[in-house]
Design a protein around this motif. Sequence first.
Motif, PDB file in Angstrom:
ATOM      1  N   UNK A   1      51.816  21.121  31.528  1.00 57.02           N
ATOM      2  CA  UNK A   1      50.712  20.725  30.657  1.00 57.02           C
ATOM      3  C   UNK A   1      50.244  19.312  30.989  1.00 57.02           C
ATOM      4  N   UNK A   2      51.213  18.438  31.265  1.00 56.19           N
ATOM      5  CA  UNK A   2      50.891  17.062  31.649  1.00 56.19           C
ATOM      6  C   UNK A   2      51.862  16.636  32.747  1.00 56.19           C
ATOM      7  N   UNK A   3      51.364  15.871  33.688  1.00 55.91           N
ATOM      8  CA  UNK A   3      52.244  15.258  34.690  1.00 55.91           C
ATOM      9  C   UNK A   3      51.784  13.827  34.893  1.00 55.91           C
ATOM     10  N   UNK A   4      52.705  12.899  34.771  1.00 55.71           N
ATOM     11  CA  UNK A   4      52.416  11.473  34.952  1.00 55.71           C
ATOM     12  C   UNK A   4      51.156  11.044  34.207  1.00 55.71           C
ATOM     13  N   UNK A   5      51.086  11.430  32.962  1.00 52.38           N
ATOM     14  CA  UNK A   5      49.985  10.959  32.113  1.00 52.38           C
ATOM     15  C   UNK A   5      48.699  11.753  32.267  1.00 52.38           C
ATOM     16  N   UNK A   6      48.633  12.617  33.267  1.00 52.78           N
ATOM     17  CA  UNK A   6      47.388  13.366  33.438  1.00 52.78           C
ATOM     18  C   UNK A   6      47.473  14.696  32.696  1.00 52.78           C
ATOM     19  N   UNK A   7      46.469  14.964  31.881  1.00 50.48           N
ATOM     20  CA  UNK A   7      46.423  16.213  31.123  1.00 50.48           C
ATOM     21  C   UNK A   7      45.911  17.320  32.028  1.00 50.48           C
ATOM     22  N   UNK A   8      46.794  18.275  32.367  1.00 51.04           N
ATOM     23  CA  UNK A   8      46.416  19.339  33.292  1.00 51.04           C
ATOM     24  C   UNK A   8      45.856  20.562  32.582  1.00 51.04           C
ATOM     25  N   UNK A   9      45.878  20.534  31.257  1.00 47.85           N
ATOM     26  CA  UNK A   9      45.539  21.748  30.519  1.00 47.85           C
ATOM     27  C   UNK A   9      44.134  22.274  30.791  1.00 47.85           C
TER      28      UNK A   9
END
Lengths: 339, 526
Positions: free
Chosen positions: B315-323
């Motif tokens: 859903x998130x990686x290193x602060x980036x919202x991938x949703x």
Amino acid sequence: MHISEREPFESWLRPDASGLFCVPGGFHVDPHRPVPRAIVTHGHSDHARPGHDAVLATPETLEIMRIRLGAAAGGQLEATAYGVPHRIGDVTVTLVPAGHILGSAQVVIDYKGQRAVVSGDYKRRHDPTCAPFEVVRCDLFITEATFGLPVFRHEPDAREIGRLLVSLADFPERTHQLGAYGLGKCQRLIVLLRQAGYDRPIWLHGAMVSISQLYQRLGIDLGDVRPVSEATDRLAGEVVISPPSALGDRWSRRLADPVTAFASGWMRVRGRARQRGVELPLIISDHVDWPELMQTIEETEAGEIWVTHGREEAVVYRARQMGRRARALALVGREDEAE
Amino acid sequence: MKAFAALLDRLVYTPQRSAKLKLLGDYFQATPDPDRGYALAALTDGLATRLPVRRTILELMEKRCDTELFRMSRDYVGDTAETVALLWPAPEPERPLPPLRLGDVAEDIRGGDRAGLAGRLEDWLDRLHVTERWALLKLLTGALRVGISARLAKTAVAEAFGRNVSDVEEIWHGLAPPYAALFAWLEGRGEKPDAAGAPVFRPPMLAHPIEASDWDTIDLARMAIEWKWDGIRVQLAAGRGEARLYSRTGDDIGAGFPDVLAGARFDAVLDGELLVIRSGVVAPFNDLQQRLNRRQVGRKLLTDYPAHIRLYDALLIDGEDLRPLPFHERRKRLVAWHEAVRPPRTDISDLVEAESREALDALWAGARGAEIEGLMLKRLDSPYLAGRPKGHWYKLKRAPLTVDCVLMYAQRGSGRRSSYYSDYTFGLWTGDDRRELVPVGKAYSGYSDSELVELDRWIRSHTTERFGPVRAVEPGLVLEVLFDDIQRSGRHKSGVAMRFPRIARIRWDKPASEADALASLTALIK
């Protein structure tokens, strides 16, 4: 009180297979099976059993027995008012108010300068539906111990009724089904609700109706009470009083998503309330709580205490600490749960 | 303290979720800060204290109450905190004492000052009425047990102020008791608190069971296919040096899985299946069950039942919202990240291939390993959407198994079902002559309301014995029971445990003597 060459009380007052027997008087008190002569302290079914040849009790208790038992109430029914001494055999018997329910009595037995008091069930707080408990000084006091543990301290009635009224305001779309013993507790709750200003009709389970009518006949004003069978809707937001056994059972399906309330001294202990699935436990009891029980032992000034039905162990322990001779008296046929 | 005690007292006895939400909501609206914030803390993460409260209270009781009477009372009541609350003698002579605020107590015990603890406890107990004493002792001994999950408490707070619980979850772990900033925002007096980077729960994306009509719209070439592993769906959230493990419903289950959390030293929110894996082999669900619902786990459990997360999504990686990204893109990022970071006790769930419906059916038919519950079909272009959106993810569960059992015991339900016998224990025949029934499972779903009424009637008229809320019945009614799997179990007399049993049909027509034997059930164990 009486410092005489005293015979042990057991020589003239003792439990037998039928209950507590007074030898020189030839009678039992609250026998649990048919006997020739019975004195009945009050109308609850574990005290007032059917089929005795002769019964002595207060007029109210006899009325209750006639309603509940019909012809089986007993062969010869003798009514006696509070405070009137009766000579029976070699003893004198006087009935004195016990404050438990309408007509409830303590049995005072005088024999050869000794006085024993059989309390039956009793309570000390004010109850608008019956005469208040009277302290009788005696040598032997036989007490109930339904709530004979120091954890049992009943709340003031008005506070508990207040909690019911708060719940009615919070959940006006739900029936409030109040489980209560049909004789005594039910009518007391109605009067307590009236005293708290609740003037809507109060609805009764069929099992409560005839006894409530008797109370009204005997001059206790219950206001507008109606049988649930006459209701035309599901009684949302109304108070319904039923026997505890009807809580959460099939009978209650006619009601609107009922809040189950239960008025009993047992409700003091959460585990007991949760076991029964009660949502609104009201700590209102017709029995003495622990402080009142201890107060009563003090006030009777009895040197000897016998403890019947309930948690005898703690009461015997405490009475001995208070310097009394004390023993547990196992009487057959008492219902521990009766409330 | 008074309002909090009244709240707990009513919650304890209230079975209905809607009624609980109302009681909680009313409390949060009517109670000032910081009291309501500490109440919320007590109902969610607890007001942890290292103070020796239990011991100190027992010492105080010894001074104030006869030891023997305390023992008898404790035996009867069955709960020490409640016994103390009931027995605590009112101070004499009665004097007017200042009321006690929940906030004052909470701040005091969070301060952790050991010196003078006994005196403070004594003073508090003297100032309270019995229900408040009970609430205080529950609060201090760390076990409220009023039937409220953290999730429900958060739901009540959110709904009391017209918000959705996911709004509260998003910022929850950036907040601390007494949650003044949360209430300020909820009441429109302040900004929404910022939870950037904190390991908070994000509502997960869920799948629909596939229906025959769905096949018309499904294009397998545009779907990812993955195994549905037989564990529990979790969300692993890590960041700011913290890590948390959430169930699908947002309950924090991390306390039981220190092994999983210890390795989560990264900044990501991941979706996966919690499993017990030994030497690369997924253990049956029963093994995972040993680890569930624990506040602490011993070393032996950690060694014998090693937990592992098989990752499905990020859903998130290193602060980036991938949703917002499509599934195939999220998956690519997840794989690359996993390769770079190599977090222990995790791996990525493989995708499987099936170009046609026939190939899929063949895959499915072969998916009979105990560790696999079924298959998932996910659209390659779907973003990660909270809840159960239609037309994106599908689940194909393995065809359930059935067995014809005999009803043995029935128990009263709770809440709306409290007047009905709605929980059923059923058994199968054993012995050479099939004369004895052995219980094999319990179910309380799968029947309609009208069937419940009929079952209830049948039970009441065929009762042989009563044990409190339970009735034993004559062996006369056959229930066709549906279940997902069957395993050996040392915990049951029958030696087997069913997974997710429910009633498929009530076989009014079938004589009990023709129900199945235990042997036919054990034969299904793989």
